[in-house]
Design an enzyme around this catalytic site. Structure first.
Site, mmCIF file in Angstrom:
data_model
loop_
_atom_site.group_PDB
_atom_site.id
_atom_site.type_symbol
_atom_site.label_atom_id
_atom_site.label_comp_id
_atom_site.label_asym_id
_atom_site.label_seq_id
_atom_site.Cartn_x
_atom_site.Cartn_y
_atom_site.Cartn_z
ATOM 1 C CG HIS A 164 86.128 19.165 133.639
ATOM 2 N ND1 HIS A 164 86.584 20.145 132.777
ATOM 3 C CD2 HIS A 164 87.143 18.923 134.503
ATOM 4 C CE1 HIS A 164 87.824 20.469 133.105
ATOM 5 N NE2 HIS A 164 88.202 19.750 134.140
ATOM 6 C CB CYS A 251 85.402 26.087 130.686
ATOM 7 S SG CYS A 251 84.841 24.425 130.431
HETATM 8 N N1 GLY Z 1 92.056 22.551 127.707
HETATM 9 C C1 GLY Z 1 91.277 22.467 128.871
HETATM 10 C C2 GLY Z 1 91.780 21.431 129.782
HETATM 11 O O1 GLY Z 1 92.250 20.424 129.315
HETATM 12 O O2 GLY Z 1 91.782 21.580 130.966
#
Ligand code: GLY
Length: 256
Positions: A164, A251
């Site tokens: 991300h 996150c």
């Molecule tokens: N394990 C976090 C993701 O891949 O979105």
């Protein structure tokens, strides 16, 4: 200033979530301890927590940040790019509706993960990644613009080790933006005081400013020294079990 955060306790099937990291299987009990430490750190920064129960149907659901983007009185529910994570949004929507009067939603064909969104003083950088497509990014930009915020897009796809946008950058307040090398040269980030994250400490690029304090992963001395040199109080937290599942510190919560 933040006053609240939403978190979700890891489930027993946490290790069955998505990962590209080659760091071994996470240990459930250690993940629980690390999650508790994270929650205590948020509370130490003055936040009141809403702690959601584990969601046995969604092993990645501890990573609540991917389910929503928060902007003033508006909560934008996302449409996660990984099919196995799509159902996570419905399991958190009711909680968000209790706090936000204005809830809208990314619709197909858009996809968007909250981890691709980095907010810096009312401007939202939106990463275009394997999880967030242009349709999702444009929908979000429209929802933000309607509330007086600005947005721009950053290409994330294909950068090694970066799932991300916020795997590689963090806005730390007061004009400070931490960035790994592939992002540090982008014109978009030159107006900031760049904290360049050394390649060997790239995981620490995902840190969060919570009121006066920066929460960062434990074990990254160069990044910690750089933040302390800026006069920022730092809490370093063990994050190994979440790193094994491609998860970063941001996150694990939605902060508002
Ligand atoms: N394990 C976090 C993701 O891949 O979105």
């Amino acid at each position: 200033m933040f006053s609240h955060a939403i978190v979700r306790t890891p489930g027993r099937n946490f290790a069955q979530g998505l990962t590209t990291a080659d760091l071994g299987e996470p240990d459930y009990y250690t993940a629980i301890l690390q999650h508790r430490a994270y929650c205590k750190a948020l509370e130490a920064c003055g936040l009141q927590l809403t702690v959601l129960d584990p969601d046995p149907d969604h092993p990645d659901s501890v990573f609540v940040e991917d389910t929503a983007v928060l902007a003033g009185s508006r909560a934008v529910l996302t449409r996660p790019g990984a099919p196995s994570r799509a159902g996570e949004v419905d399991t958190i929507a009711g909680t968000l509706a209790a706090f936000f009067e204005d809830v809208c939603r990314i619709e197909a064909p858009g996809t968007l993960d909250g981890g691709d969104i980095c907010e810096a003083d009312g401007h939202y950088f939106i990463g275009i990644s394997a999880r967030t497509n242009r349709a999702g990014a444009e929908q979000l930009a429209g929802f933000l613009k309607a509330k007086g915020f600005t947005a721009s897009f950053i290409e994330v796809t294909g950068i090694p080790g970066i799932l991300h946008l916020k795997s590689g950058i963090s806005y730390l307040g007061d004009g400070h933006l931490a960035a790994v090398q592939p992002f540090a040269g982008l014109p978009d980030f030159q107006p900031f005081n760049l904290v360049r994250v050394p390649e060997e400490e790239s995981y620490a690029a995902n840190s969060i400013r919570v009121n006066d304090t920066v929460l960062m992963p434990w074990g990254y001395p160069k990044m910690q020294a750089a933040l302390e040199a800026l006069g920022l109080p730092v809490i370093a937290l063990p994050m190994d079990e979440f790193e094994k599942m491609d998860g970063g510190l941001s996150c694990l919560s939605l902060r508002f």
